[in-house]
Design a protein around this motif. Sequence first.
Motif, PDB file in Angstrom:
ATOM      1  N   ARG A   2       0.843  -1.183   0.000  1.00  0.00           N
ATOM      2  CA  ARG A   2       0.000   0.000   0.000  1.00  0.00           C
ATOM      3  C   ARG A   2       0.885   1.242   0.000  1.00  0.00           C
ATOM      4  O   ARG A   2       1.867   1.303   0.739  1.00  0.00           O
ATOM      5  CB  ARG A   2      -0.905   0.001   1.242  1.00  0.00           C
ATOM      6  CG  ARG A   2      -1.779   1.226   1.372  1.00  0.00           C
ATOM      7  CD  ARG A   2      -2.909   1.224   0.362  1.00  0.00           C
ATOM      8  NE  ARG A   2      -3.824   0.143   0.589  1.00  0.00           N
ATOM      9  CZ  ARG A   2      -4.836   0.177   1.463  1.00  0.00           C
ATOM     10  NH1 ARG A   2      -5.053   1.247   2.181  1.00  0.00           N
ATOM     11  NH2 ARG A   2      -5.631  -0.853   1.606  1.00  0.00           N
ATOM     12  N   THR A 194      -8.139 -12.144  -3.990  1.00  0.00           N
ATOM     13  CA  THR A 194      -6.765 -11.929  -4.444  1.00  0.00           C
ATOM     14  C   THR A 194      -6.551 -12.399  -5.869  1.00  0.00           C
ATOM     15  O   THR A 194      -5.866 -11.743  -6.660  1.00  0.00           O
ATOM     16  CB  THR A 194      -5.784 -12.660  -3.504  1.00  0.00           C
ATOM     17  OG1 THR A 194      -5.946 -12.151  -2.182  1.00  0.00           O
ATOM     18  CG2 THR A 194      -4.340 -12.443  -3.955  1.00  0.00           C
ATOM     19  N   CYS A 217      -3.456  -4.309 -14.810  1.00  0.00           N
ATOM     20  CA  CYS A 217      -4.119  -3.267 -14.024  1.00  0.00           C
ATOM     21  C   CYS A 217      -5.489  -3.756 -13.606  1.00  0.00           C
ATOM     22  O   CYS A 217      -6.391  -3.899 -14.442  1.00  0.00           O
ATOM     23  CB  CYS A 217      -4.306  -1.995 -14.847  1.00  0.00           C
ATOM     24  SG  CYS A 217      -2.807  -1.191 -15.366  1.00  0.00           S
ATOM     25  N   ASP A 218      -5.669  -3.989 -12.321  1.00  0.00           N
ATOM     26  CA  ASP A 218      -6.959  -4.404 -11.764  1.00  0.00           C
ATOM     27  C   ASP A 218      -7.620  -3.140 -11.214  1.00  0.00           C
ATOM     28  O   ASP A 218      -7.547  -2.835 -10.032  1.00  0.00           O
ATOM     29  CB  ASP A 218      -6.723  -5.448 -10.679  1.00  0.00           C
ATOM     30  CG  ASP A 218      -7.985  -6.183 -10.273  1.00  0.00           C
ATOM     31  OD1 ASP A 218      -9.042  -5.935 -10.881  1.00  0.00           O
ATOM     32  OD2 ASP A 218      -7.905  -7.003  -9.348  1.00  0.00           O
ATOM     33  N   HIS A 221     -10.406  -3.021  -8.180  1.00  0.00           N
ATOM     34  CA  HIS A 221     -10.252  -3.977  -7.085  1.00  0.00           C
ATOM     35  C   HIS A 221     -10.125  -3.228  -5.769  1.00  0.00           C
ATOM     36  O   HIS A 221      -9.516  -2.166  -5.693  1.00  0.00           O
ATOM     37  CB  HIS A 221      -9.009  -4.836  -7.328  1.00  0.00           C
ATOM     38  CG  HIS A 221      -8.997  -6.124  -6.575  1.00  0.00           C
ATOM     39  ND1 HIS A 221      -8.603  -6.224  -5.254  1.00  0.00           N
ATOM     40  CD2 HIS A 221      -9.339  -7.379  -6.966  1.00  0.00           C
ATOM     41  CE1 HIS A 221      -8.703  -7.480  -4.871  1.00  0.00           C
ATOM     42  NE2 HIS A 221      -9.136  -8.201  -5.893  1.00  0.00           N
ATOM     43  N   ARG A 226      -5.006  -1.769  -8.116  1.00  0.00           N
ATOM     44  CA  ARG A 226      -3.791  -2.533  -7.873  1.00  0.00           C
ATOM     45  C   ARG A 226      -3.210  -3.021  -9.196  1.00  0.00           C
ATOM     46  O   ARG A 226      -3.887  -3.049 -10.230  1.00  0.00           O
ATOM     47  CB  ARG A 226      -4.070  -3.732  -6.963  1.00  0.00           C
ATOM     48  CG  ARG A 226      -4.980  -4.774  -7.597  1.00  0.00           C
ATOM     49  CD  ARG A 226      -5.129  -6.014  -6.737  1.00  0.00           C
ATOM     50  NE  ARG A 226      -5.853  -7.061  -7.477  1.00  0.00           N
ATOM     51  CZ  ARG A 226      -5.854  -8.344  -7.149  1.00  0.00           C
ATOM     52  NH1 ARG A 226      -5.195  -8.749  -6.065  1.00  0.00           N
ATOM     53  NH2 ARG A 226      -6.515  -9.232  -7.870  1.00  0.00           N
ATOM     54  N   VAL A 228      -1.111  -6.499 -10.627  1.00  0.00           N
ATOM     55  CA  VAL A 228      -0.816  -7.883 -10.267  1.00  0.00           C
ATOM     56  C   VAL A 228       0.041  -8.520 -11.349  1.00  0.00           C
ATOM     57  O   VAL A 228       0.000  -8.127 -12.511  1.00  0.00           O
ATOM     58  CB  VAL A 228      -2.099  -8.717 -10.049  1.00  0.00           C
ATOM     59  CG1 VAL A 228      -2.836  -8.266  -8.806  1.00  0.00           C
ATOM     60  CG2 VAL A 228      -3.015  -8.644 -11.259  1.00  0.00           C
ATOM     61  N   GLU A 239       0.617  -9.959  -5.898  1.00  0.00           N
ATOM     62  CA  GLU A 239       0.047  -8.615  -5.934  1.00  0.00           C
ATOM     63  C   GLU A 239       1.231  -7.653  -5.890  1.00  0.00           C
ATOM     64  O   GLU A 239       2.036  -7.687  -4.964  1.00  0.00           O
ATOM     65  CB  GLU A 239      -0.871  -8.418  -4.741  1.00  0.00           C
ATOM     66  CG  GLU A 239      -1.720  -7.185  -4.787  1.00  0.00           C
ATOM     67  CD  GLU A 239      -2.732  -7.169  -3.661  1.00  0.00           C
ATOM     68  OE1 GLU A 239      -2.301  -7.063  -2.488  1.00  0.00           O
ATOM     69  OE2 GLU A 239      -3.944  -7.280  -3.935  1.00  0.00           O
ATOM     70  N   VAL A 241       1.332  -3.976  -6.314  1.00  0.00           N
ATOM     71  CA  VAL A 241       1.137  -2.730  -5.580  1.00  0.00           C
ATOM     72  C   VAL A 241      -0.355  -2.450  -5.512  1.00  0.00           C
ATOM     73  O   VAL A 241      -1.107  -2.772  -6.434  1.00  0.00           O
ATOM     74  CB  VAL A 241       1.901  -1.560  -6.248  1.00  0.00           C
ATOM     75  CG1 VAL A 241       1.457  -1.346  -7.670  1.00  0.00           C
ATOM     76  CG2 VAL A 241       1.792  -0.265  -5.452  1.00  0.00           C
ATOM     77  N   THR A 242      -0.815  -1.878  -4.397  1.00  0.00           N
ATOM     78  CA  THR A 242      -2.221  -1.537  -4.230  1.00  0.00           C
ATOM     79  C   THR A 242      -2.348  -0.045  -3.943  1.00  0.00           C
ATOM     80  O   THR A 242      -1.360   0.672  -3.794  1.00  0.00           O
ATOM     81  CB  THR A 242      -2.852  -2.337  -3.075  1.00  0.00           C
ATOM     82  OG1 THR A 242      -2.221  -1.957  -1.841  1.00  0.00           O
ATOM     83  CG2 THR A 242      -2.694  -3.832  -3.295  1.00  0.00           C
ATOM     84  N   ASN A 273       9.037  -1.639  -7.780  1.00  0.00           N
ATOM     85  CA  ASN A 273       7.610  -1.298  -7.810  1.00  0.00           C
ATOM     86  C   ASN A 273       7.230  -0.302  -6.725  1.00  0.00           C
ATOM     87  O   ASN A 273       6.117  -0.314  -6.195  1.00  0.00           O
ATOM     88  CB  ASN A 273       6.755  -2.567  -7.748  1.00  0.00           C
ATOM     89  CG  ASN A 273       6.969  -3.433  -8.971  1.00  0.00           C
ATOM     90  OD1 ASN A 273       6.814  -2.971 -10.094  1.00  0.00           O
ATOM     91  ND2 ASN A 273       7.353  -4.689  -8.755  1.00  0.00           N
TER      92      ASN A 273
END
Length: 340
Positions: A2, A194, A217-218, A221, A226, A228, A239, A241-242, A273
């Motif tokens: 995060r 996840t 690119c999610d 989410h 985030r 993934v 994962e 980065v969120t 990242n």
Amino acid sequence: MRISSTLIAACLTAVLSCPARAADTPVAAVRMGCGAMTFDTVPGWGLRPDGASAIGSTHGSVVIDQAGNIYTSAKAGVFVFSPDGKVIHSYLGDQYSNIHDMEIRQEEDGEYIYGARNANAEGIKFKVSTGEIVLHLPFPGESGLELKKFNPTAITVAKNGDIYLSDGYASNHIFKFDKSGKYLMHFGTKGNKTREFNTAHGMTLDTRYEPNRLLICDRNHEPKGRLVHYDLDGQFIEEVVTGLGMPTSVAIQGDYVSVPDLQGRLVILDKSNTIIAVLGHNPDPAKGGSFNVPQAEWVEGVFSGTHGSYWDEAGNLYVQDWNVSGRIMKLVRVDPRGDK
């Protein structure tokens, strides 16, 4: 991982807002970013001689060919710019319209653009030199799936020619084809777990790793936004980065990744990242993430619906906003100490 608001704030663009100016008043360049990722905007880049947008409404992507020409997709088709911002060619009409995402690839007989056409429910491949469409990728019935809707948002190509097409606005399955367009497999499903996607909106081949991975690119989410990693056989890796807001696409140069956020900014990640710069941050919640920001309300150095980006060989960035008037910007990489 995060990202804290403190880190994001550390590299916000130097000018967050500016007063209204007369139409005939020259617009000054704006410096943004920090450290090795410092850029100057190029006011008026990509506009017609009369100052109007040259491309019409945008909801697309940016790629660059080996000659250094810049391709951006808009509702009307694909427009080709010279590095100084002049339109030198275009691919217009129904067969090139609504290309939401593009990848460009050098192959044995020339360069090809691969496109994900969300509103037209297909992926395509066309030759850059002629515009000839050599491959269509409609929904693969042989997958055995029964979908009410097929709405591709992203496309990428592995080194062996395998093609990945993300159904990001519908099922959130990612379909894998061989280079001839033969369906091979699919993976992923919609959800907030996840190993699920809630709008698998953007995707590229992550060449920072060997073997290469898919960087996805999610966008929606939870916690919102985030990236993934999946391997090329559709297996979840990690994962990345969120907390990125609404990441729309990813473009890689060397160890760096540019990630447009639909809410009006672009973040740059390094090989670990970690966010090392934030560009074009829009502090206005009414305009950050809005399609309906007309050209008269554009602010130099402030983005709105940041959607696509791409690096040239010199490390400059070209950024497209999701925008009713059609906005594409050039950011020139500079040495913050004053040396180009």
